[in-house]
Design a protein around this motif. Structure first.
Motif, PDB file in Angstrom:
ATOM      1  N   VAL B 317       4.199  -1.138 -28.433  1.00 57.10           N
ATOM      2  CA  VAL B 317       4.817   0.179 -28.487  1.00 57.10           C
ATOM      3  C   VAL B 317       4.902   0.649 -29.934  1.00 57.10           C
ATOM      4  CG1 VAL B 317       7.183  -0.728 -28.513  1.00 57.10           C
ATOM      5  CG2 VAL B 317       6.747   1.576 -27.640  1.00 57.10           C
ATOM      6  N   ARG B 318       4.741   1.957 -30.108  1.00 53.49           N
ATOM      7  CA  ARG B 318       4.795   2.540 -31.436  1.00 53.49           C
ATOM      8  C   ARG B 318       6.101   3.330 -31.535  1.00 53.49           C
ATOM      9  NH1 ARG B 318       0.720   3.904 -34.973  1.00 53.49           N
ATOM     10  NH2 ARG B 318      -0.921   3.525 -33.458  1.00 53.49           N
ATOM     11  N   CYS B 319       7.196   2.630 -31.859  1.00 51.22           N
ATOM     12  CA  CYS B 319       8.475   3.326 -31.920  1.00 51.22           C
ATOM     13  C   CYS B 319       9.429   2.528 -32.797  1.00 51.22           C
ATOM     14  CB  CYS B 319       9.057   3.478 -30.516  1.00 51.22           C
ATOM     15  SG  CYS B 319      10.635   4.319 -30.515  1.00 51.22           S
ATOM     16  N   TRP B 320      10.169   3.227 -33.643  1.00 48.11           N
ATOM     17  CA  TRP B 320      11.084   2.538 -34.552  1.00 48.11           C
ATOM     18  C   TRP B 320      12.208   1.829 -33.800  1.00 48.11           C
ATOM     19  CZ3 TRP B 320       9.314   1.358 -38.945  1.00 48.11           C
ATOM     20  CH2 TRP B 320       8.515   2.242 -39.694  1.00 48.11           C
ATOM     21  N   ILE B 321      12.575   2.352 -32.633  1.00 49.88           N
ATOM     22  CA  ILE B 321      13.701   1.777 -31.897  1.00 49.88           C
ATOM     23  C   ILE B 321      13.492   0.289 -31.646  1.00 49.88           C
ATOM     24  CG2 ILE B 321      14.937   1.840 -29.674  1.00 49.88           C
ATOM     25  CD1 ILE B 321      14.419   4.845 -29.614  1.00 49.88           C
ATOM     26  N   HIS B 322      12.230  -0.094 -31.448  1.00 53.12           N
ATOM     27  CA  HIS B 322      11.941  -1.483 -31.107  1.00 53.12           C
ATOM     28  C   HIS B 322      11.630  -2.342 -32.329  1.00 53.12           C
ATOM     29  CE1 HIS B 322      12.040  -0.296 -26.925  1.00 53.12           C
ATOM     30  NE2 HIS B 322      11.329   0.764 -27.275  1.00 53.12           N
ATOM     31  N   THR B 323      12.026  -1.853 -33.520  1.00 51.36           N
ATOM     32  CA  THR B 323      11.783  -2.646 -34.725  1.00 51.36           C
ATOM     33  C   THR B 323      13.101  -3.023 -35.379  1.00 51.36           C
ATOM     34  OG1 THR B 323      11.753  -0.746 -36.173  1.00 51.36           O
ATOM     35  CG2 THR B 323       9.660  -1.361 -35.166  1.00 51.36           C
ATOM     36  N   ASP B 324      13.016  -3.906 -36.360  1.00 50.06           N
ATOM     37  CA  ASP B 324      14.217  -4.320 -37.093  1.00 50.06           C
ATOM     38  C   ASP B 324      14.736  -3.199 -37.976  1.00 50.06           C
ATOM     39  OD1 ASP B 324      13.655  -6.690 -35.949  1.00 50.06           O
ATOM     40  OD2 ASP B 324      12.651  -7.525 -37.740  1.00 50.06           O
ATOM     41  N   GLN B 325      13.828  -2.276 -38.299  1.00 50.61           N
ATOM     42  CA  GLN B 325      14.239  -1.240 -39.244  1.00 50.61           C
ATOM     43  C   GLN B 325      15.060  -0.125 -38.596  1.00 50.61           C
ATOM     44  OE1 GLN B 325      10.202  -1.143 -40.177  1.00 50.61           O
ATOM     45  NE2 GLN B 325      10.478  -1.189 -42.350  1.00 50.61           N
TER      46      GLN B 325
END
Lengths: 298, 343
Positions: B317-325
């Protein structure tokens, strides 16, 4: 499955190539157009006359007959005789095939080259298109008769050279029309579909685009025969076409020019013949165009 | 993308159109692969670059369009390195394509049989007679009744569904390994759609081919695909197998798409929509391209474009929600999604 058999039999019944079906429609519309039909019959009449006429006339078209010179129309010489005493009717009949040959072969030659250039231009576009179409513009920039005059002057006066000259100035006319139609057809999805099937450019151009653009080509060819006849006789009138004593209509018209006041029939009959042939092809060509134009459905 | 045994692998594909306004990136760094024998659905709204992706695979992008970068590996060979003649051998033979409009995808001046036969004539050098015989078999295979009679029918004599079957027959004539179907059912009525999809599924099993199905219809995806790649504004935003995508969508855009499907199990006054439009490819926002329409968007989203993150099990997935940031509030994309307007 009952409906399957029914639909299968309807397929059986109406299995006609849409192009042929289209031509049937065109024929139906053409038949309703009296002027076009008149033109068509005249063309057929001229063609028949050109083929069988020379066998039916008893006089020699080129043999001078000094005793009978400058005679008016009579029972023996239907259209009279010219300044060498040659029968004008016989000469007209013999000249018919020359006129038609020039008209038709120049359109075939010029049309073939023009269609080829136009289709290549429209299909590939870009630089090829620019080069071809700009050269066509250059040709179009010359008044057609002047261009033909120039070409014949360079090549020398003969019927073959007249055909070449007229063919050359017909090229841009065909190229433009074909390019336009090609541009319209090549954007259609079935062209993409055959390309996705792995068809080569040549296959797409000749088997898929060409059959879909024949209508405008036919119309233009018919109409251009009239122009070609007019230009060819014009060139001969100016002394650049057929060489004497060939019974070419334009040359005959030129011969009659000197006797216009006293013996108008010498110029009158070749002039009438030219006008009739041109009229016939124009009427027929206009009729074909109207019949092929889907926007003019009656 | 975890399957190693893939028939086609698209890597960082970039297709741009060079117009007088400058470069327009229609496809911008697309990655996906189609596992052998499986179906990948490429989903997205109009203008998201799906069709350009499929045309890029066929190498049918026309000027002013150009494949700028990336690689397309088919059966271990790089398609972008092939000559035009080599591509012609592949098109219609190893990779086939069916188009959206069955009404205009057949040449009106030739019979259905002629057009199927053409595939054999081009690729197998068969004579017209042999090719026409094979065409009858193909028509039978795609379920056109009385194929012997239909083979001589012209396109205008067939209904839309029949024409699409004929298109499928043409595409499958040479037994391709990959079928690219660009919205094959969009132009058909719903009942015919189901028939065509069933037919495609059946033929895929029988012939063992892989398929790239391009569509904007999630119903079609659910029915046909094994894996799904969701595209938005020239980029893949989510990749998952079909069950995961429908049960546990990760990207707000995917959730929005799913929410905008009409549902029969609940009482809906109004259909949910994703507000706004797909940005025009010449006016792409900086940062995440979905940010202007996303209910969860933060400053981070508006400033920087997230990467396609691997979440395991082939789910990307290309989404910030699923990242540590991610620095916004804790969100569960699926449950908390409300269209941008209502937040």
């Amino acid at each position: 499955m009952a409906d399957t058999t029914v639909s299968a039999s309807t397929v059986e019944k109406k299995r006609i190539n849409p192009q042929i079906e289209n031509f049937k429609n065109v024929w139906r519309k053409l038949r309703q157009n009296r002027l076009a039909m008149a033109g068509g019959f005249l063309i057929i009449f001229f063609c028949v006359a050109a083929v069988v006429g020379p066998w039916l006339t008893s006089n020699d078209p080129n043999m001078p007959n000094v005793s009978d010179r400058l005679q008016g129309p009579s029972g023996e010489y239907w259209f009279g005789t010219d300044h060498h005493g040659r029968d004008i009717f016989t000469r007209l009949v013999h000249g018919m095939s020359i006129t038609l040959r020039i008209g038709i072969s120049s359109v075939i030659v010029g049309g073939t080259v023009g269609v080829f250039l136009g289709i290549i231009s429209g299909y590939y576009g870009g630089r090829i298109d620019a080069v071809i179409m700009r050269s066509m513009d250059v040709l179009l920039a010359f008044p057609s008769i002047l261009l033909a005059l120039g070409i014949v002057a360079v090549l020398g006066g003969s019927i073959t050279n007249v055909i070449i000259a007229i063919a050359i100035f017909s090229i841009p006319v065909f190229a433009r029309i074909v390019r336009g139609s090609t541009l319209a057809v090549r954007k259609l999805e079935y062209i993409d579909a055959v390309r996705a099937l792995g068809a080569s450019d040549a296959r797409i151009i000749f088997l898929h685009i060409l059959p879909n653009i024949v209508s405008p080509i036919i119309v233009q060819a018919t109409l251009f025969i009239a122009t070609a006849v007019l230009s060819a006789t014009g060139l001969s009138f100016l002394g650049l076409g057929a060489t004497p004593p060939t019974p070419e209509w334009g040359a005959m018209l030129a011969d009659g020019r000197n006797y216009m006041w006293d013996h108008p029939h010498i110029a009158l009959f070749p002039g009438l013949a030219i006008a009739l042939v041109v009229l016939a092809f124009n009427l027929f060509g206009d009729g074909v165009r109207d019949a092929l134009d889907p926007k003019l459905k009656s | 993308m975890t399957t190693t045994n893939s028939i086609i692998k698209v890597d960082d594909l970039q297709t741009s159109f060079f117009t007088h306004k400058g470069e327009i990136k229609a496809v911008d760094g697309v990655h996906f692969d189609v596992p052998a024998g499986k179906t990948l659905g490429l989903v997205g709204e109009s203008g998201s670059g799906k069709s350009i992706t499929s045309l890029s695979i066929m190498r049918l992008i026309e000027s002013p369009g150009k494949i700028k970068g990336g690689s397309i590996t088919f059966n271990g060979e790089d398609l972008l390195a092939k000559s035009e003649a080599e591509m012609r051998d592949i098109r219609g033979n190893q990779i086939s394509m069916i188009f959206q409009e069955p009404m205009t995808s057949l040449n009106p001046v030739y019979t259905i049989g002629d057009q199927i036969a053409e595939a054999y004539q081009i690729h197998q050098g068969k004579t017209k007679k042999e090719a026409l015989q094979k065409a009858v078999d193909m028509l039978e295979l795609v379920g056109i009744p009385s194929p012997k009679a239909r083979v001589k029918a012209y396109p205008h004599e067939l209904s839309g569904g029949m024409r699409q079957r004929a298109m499928i027959a043409i595409a499958l004539a040479c037994n391709p390994q990959l079928l690219v179907a660009d919205e094959p059912t969009t132009a058909l009525d719903v009942t015919i759609q189901a028939q065509i999809l069933r037919l495609i599924n059946r033929l895929q099993d029988e012939l063992g081919m892989s398929m790239l199905l391009i569509t904007h219809d999630l119903g079609v995806v659910a029915e046909t695909c094994d894996y799904v790649a969701v595209m938005y504004a020239g980029k893949i935003v989510e990749y998952a197998d079909v069950n995961t995508l429908f049960s546990n969508p990760k990207h707000p855009y995917t959730v929005g798409l799913l929410k905008s499907l009409p549902r029969h199990d609940i009482d809906q006054e109004e259909l949910e929509v994703i507000k706004g439009m797909v940005p025009r490819p010449d006016e792409l926002p900086e940062g995440c391209r979905f940010a202007p329409r996303c209910p969860f968007a933060t400053d981070l989203c508006r400033e920087r474009l997230p990467d396609l993150e691997d979440l395991g099990e082939g789910n990307q997935v290309r989404c910030w929600i699923h990242t540590d940031q991610w620095n916004g509030p804790e969100v569960n994309v699926k449950d908390d999604y409300r269209s941008a307007e209502s937040t």
